[in-house]
Design a protein around this motif. Structure first.
Motif: not given
Lengths: 71, 71, 71, 71, 71, 71, 71, 71, 71, 71, 71, 71
Positions: G12-13, G17, G20, G45, G55-57
């Motif tokens: 994640d980040s 993406w 992440a 996300g 939050e990008y997952k």
């Protein structure tokens, strides 16, 4: 309680895909009772050299009740 | 008009995956006529403690014509 | 009660796809005990300029028991 | 930068599934250069009345580089 | 060598999904021997106007050995 | 930043499918920390000759945080 | 012969993406050697009340060679 | 009537996944006219020993009209 | 108890795929409250004659809580 | 003619998966009439540190008739 | 030995889905010989403001023999 | 920027599958504006005891623009 059984058939027809599905259902009705429904899994066809579809084919699942009389 | 029926089997063999599929087809041929084809759905195997595959297994669908003689 | 763990590997071989799967299982047996089975997820290969398959590769899942001794 | 193109073929062989895939790759190599790999999408076969597999068929995707020379 | 056949059924129950699967297996056991396993393909249900699930249904595949006695 | 790892297990239980999933999670908790969730991939079962399900089995993926402490 | 192992992670980040996925690969590189590749299975996300992705997952599979030194 | 043809390519880039897709489309535009759209089938990447993604790769399908001028 | 509803949208942007997903989420936030997450189902794009992607499009599912206040 | 609409929900419950599905259906019944059925798409759960499932979650599709009164 | 090649097309028609598939096959027959079959991958359509389908579209795969003459 | 929303419906008709899809689209057009397209997810039917299909049903997704007027 009504348990249903599902069998898979491939119907075909020179006329249309709906006719191919109908042929598969009619064939099923020759050997099993209490048919309830059909689901189409796949549509294919044979094609002649000029690109004309000369045989419509459909993979279908046919469902029929197997134990209606038992509670 | 030629309706085809499809049944699912799992063949196995200690020798190879091709042999497992062949065993499933041979078993089908014992109980149904006019078999036309086979499709492999899944390849699995039993493995011994040393990592050696000791049983090859294949889920297959076998197709056979059910109403050739009826137009 | 027997819980099984599943790991994913890619085996390869210059000889055949069955050998590629066998190599993956043998490698798994080097690091885990109680292997029970294998399932093939995917068959690929490297191909040389003349179209000859020079490396057979197979994505597999290997299953092994992790807690046999606990009821 | 190396863009790869992917084409789909169906190879067949009277001998084995590996041979069917090999035939598809060899045929591809007749018409395209820089083949890199093959992936098997589907294994099927024609089956005779006695249940013997008399034709092994494999749907495959063959990948080949199309623009190696351009950076 | 033990070839296994796979049939598809839909079980139902007013009580629970596990009961629906159990009913499908019990119905299968009325017509075939050597059942080995069941796999659930799909969980559905009928729902009354108040949102209460009044019929639990499960599509299942039931596997049974067909040729145990033959080597 | 919290990276999560996913492992695959097969839990089983003589009582119910929920119990089978619970057993797989409990086994995972014996060897990994920071478990966050479970997803069921597949429901199967062993079936006795009378059609009674005598072993409930569930393929599951269990997720757990691996690097919580690192920003 | 080079057997490859495949593990599944969720990176994640808060930024993107791609970041992440990069975080998941970097975390993998902390615990395993000979990483060769990554495949993205799924993009999700977390979204705040105003619809902004905070939050990008990314679910990814990371592959690494496990037995390079053995012929 | 406008029939569209679909080809599959794998683009790559050292910079980003969007750039990898763009490279595949640009390569397609070198050899075919009337491109209409692209769909991404799969995102993969090569990863260096430190876990850094050093090559972004994308399997794409590119669609282009083949017979606009014919009614 | 917190039931979540899931709606499907297609976002687009001339700039990037992340922007296309962000636009879909922002549009959803205009009409629903308590958005929790987004999942990308599919990435497509419109492509100009020169192969340049001129419209990025993303099929997404957006989830939002519907009954937080009710126990 | 009876057109049916399908909406997607995620139900949850601390007690069981069946309860989670029932909660989703009950929530749907608060806002729509003529519910006919439910299909479960996915079973997940939150898991505590000791491996105990503390929240059962189910992605479901709920179907309801939208135009019963029109022929 | 007969290797078959598979290409993907999207046919359309203002009249019906069968006509859309037929148009795709007819277009294929303009550029390739020995067409053997067609499989439908996907049915879509353009819809006008009043809900009337004004363009039927079908993604299809067309198969044709490529090397009949070579043994 | 044009965000599109996607809803799922099941249309039915005693006449044909195309009519069933058309009914679903017409029903959608009663409640939403700016419909752009339809995709068929699944074809099923009710079948009478004689094997005749007496109700054609189609699961479809209908897409419509939601924010045309906003740039």
């Amino acid at each position: 309680m009504a348990v249903v059984k599902v069998i898979e058939l491939v119907g075909d027809s020179p006329n249309s895909w709906e006719d191919a599905v109908q042929n598969a259902c009619r064939e099923a009705a020759r050997t099993v009772r209490n048919i309830t429904g059909v689901e189409v899994l796949n549509w294919t066809g044979n094609v002649g050299p000029d690109g004309r579809i000369d045989e419509y084919k459909a993979n279908v699942q046919v469902a029929f009740r197997v134990d209606e009389h038992r509670s």
